[in-house]
Scaffold this active site. Structure first.
Site, mmCIF file in Angstrom:
data_model
loop_
_atom_site.group_PDB
_atom_site.id
_atom_site.type_symbol
_atom_site.label_atom_id
_atom_site.label_comp_id
_atom_site.label_asym_id
_atom_site.label_seq_id
_atom_site.Cartn_x
_atom_site.Cartn_y
_atom_site.Cartn_z
ATOM 1 C CB CYS A 118 -0.939 0.019 1.202
ATOM 2 S SG CYS A 118 -2.191 -1.280 1.117
ATOM 3 C CG HIS B 275 -3.363 3.281 2.859
ATOM 4 N ND1 HIS B 275 -3.763 3.163 1.547
ATOM 5 C CD2 HIS B 275 -3.542 2.062 3.429
ATOM 6 C CE1 HIS B 275 -4.161 1.917 1.332
ATOM 7 N NE2 HIS B 275 -4.047 1.233 2.453
ATOM 8 C CG ASN C 33 -7.352 -0.232 1.172
ATOM 9 O OD1 ASN C 33 -6.543 -0.047 0.265
ATOM 10 N ND2 ASN C 33 -6.989 -0.651 2.368
#
Lengths: 329, 329
Positions: free
Chosen positions: B115, B256, B286
């Protein structure tokens, strides 16, 4: 701009199991001696229980030992490999864990340009090292090719081996450094060497007897060679441009160990005598991104290079990419 | 050392198919409204025919358009994604091919820290851009999470979406640049979010009904949160150290987009007011490494940041890693 970095330690790890070419011949039902004659590979190593992080960690320990450092000196761990141990997380984290550095906080990430991963990562990390961002970086190529070979494709399967190499990089206070680096990617060759599956396009859930080949390495060796050969002369001109060097100044060329026959033709094309062209393929096979650093490891071990020598790291990779670094070792 | 780089173009691509939370509820046999309440995600995008390279190429075209450049101005293409389209070659090469740049020679490689891939790659490439090695770099995060979700693990599967974001980076002639960057990896959390299979350890050939779960994303959200929460304060201290800034100077935090609830707790912990904390998770889910650049894209589009603003990119990733960049936009 020269980046003042120095390789202060280099270590390797090869799997316990040695696989000689006669075993490969039997595996592919070829006459005894066929695979060695075709590939130039006498032996290579294949994993049994070893994982990529296990091999990478052992190579790292050896590199650190040679550098005379401890893990508390390391402030960055980069995995530079064309294969991964698992889809998530990145290899570098798994190597950190294998090294028992779970709570160290040492940043970990991966760089991937298949067989050129080591060269690309070395080039990329040279800038922050030169700028003082990192003091001692562990750069690790750990490759397991053996699980992804298609034994029905003799041309490619007879070439490969497993293993890992790690280097410790630091800022140089001498002349050691990267004098020039260059990379070119020609995706007209993107599908000349590939594993089509395993990612989001052909997910492992689609694995069955019809798709099995999609999850194995597929290579058009002739196509790769033709494309590389075509672009190589202009590539080298651009790599040497803005340096005061030419190929005759290079003390040792360390090429990707793609295949013995390709290396031979390239060597002649570059007009480099045999003693200045490092070949280890007969003892290791093609180790993907670990090939170039393993050849460097052997060159150091065999005293083929000394500090101050000009070393050319040069290779091609799936992509298709050509990459090179002129290093003042 | 500040790196003088500037984001001169940003573009995105989302798949044609929008998936609303009621569809997710039906998929996991949950009461209507359950997944949205739990995850904070109202809608996300899932691919149908799109590939990662297709999405990445379209995001790149949009970024380039905004930058007012053409592809002949680009001299490096980096894919910064936690997922790959196929095992070999790297995503960046496949994106180059999708863009019709097969014979361009533009160097292509991938950077992966799951990520945090975008943040890591932005940090890494900032050094050579600042040093003049590359003029205009395309940095692309293109992620397909939907094919790897384990719908029996509701906690994770309800969170994710697909999509791509690209930025064009160049050397800055103004104050724009990276003021500070920092990353810490704690592999004690390496297995808290993972896909165990798909690499050399559990090769796709081992796929069957017993191993199927090994090839899907597995997450211990509580474990990740606990570990991140523990290390975050000291991490931020180290990120801000050697800058003249503190959290109150940051005009916009771009975290994030891990999960709505985690983001809320982190925001309160950091004492950042809601209007200075970018959240797009309700509209995108996400998106792995594409989350931070997509939030940046939305922030630019919604005029939430202007040139000269201090922007904090901050996230956690599988590894477990924490990473951040203080950017003068």
């Amino acid at each position: 701009m020269k980046r003042h970095i120095k390789i202060i330690g280099i270590g390797s790890y090869v799997p316990k199991r040695t696989v000689h070419s006669d075993e490969i011949d039997r595996k592919i039902s070829a006459p005894n001696g066929w695979s060695e004659k075709k590939s130039g590979v006498k032996k290579r190593y294949f994993i049994e229980e070893e994982t990529a992080s296990y091999m990478g960690a052992h190579a790292a320990i050896n590199a650190l030992d040679q550098a005379g450092l401890t893990f508390s000196d390391i402030d960055c761990i980069i995995s530079a490999s064309g294969t991964v141990e698992q889809a998530i997380p990145c290899n570098a984290s798994l190597i950190q864990k294998q090294l028992g550095l779970e709570q160290s906080g040492i940043p970990c990430f991966d760089v991937n340009s298949t067989c050129l991963s080591f060269v690309t990562a070395l080039d990329m990390i040279s800038y922050p090292i030169d700028a003082g961002k990192y003091k001692n970086v562990l750069l690790i190529s750990s490759e397991i090719s053996s699980v992804g070979l298609d034994w029905s494709q003799k041309e490619s399967s007879i070439l490969f081996g497993d293993g890992a190499v790690a280097v410790v990089l630091t800022k140089s206070t001498t002349q050691s450094g990267i004098i020039s680096s260059h990379m070119e990617t020609y995706s007209e060759g993107a599908h000349l060497s590939e594993i089509r599956g395993g990612g989001t396009k052909i997910h492992p859930r689609l694995y069955d007897e019809n798709t099995a080949g999609d999850f194995l390495f597929n290579m058009n060796g002739r196509g790769i060679f033709k494309l590389s050969y075509k672009y190589l002369p202009a590539f080298l001109e651009r790599l040497f441009k803005n340096t005061s060097l030419s190929m005759s100044d290079i003390n040792l060329v360390i090429p990707h160990q793609a295949s013995a026959s390709a290396m031979k033709i390239i060597r002649k094309k570059l007009e480099v005598p045999e003693e200045r062209f490092m070949s280890i393929i007969e003892n290791y096979g093609n180790m993907i991104a670990a090939s170039i650093p393993m050849a460097l490891y052997e060159a150091v071990k065999q005293d083929k290079i000394k500090r101050g020598d000009y070393v050319l790291l040069l290779g091609t990779s799936a992509g298709l990419s050509i990459g090179g670094i002129i290093l003042e070792y």
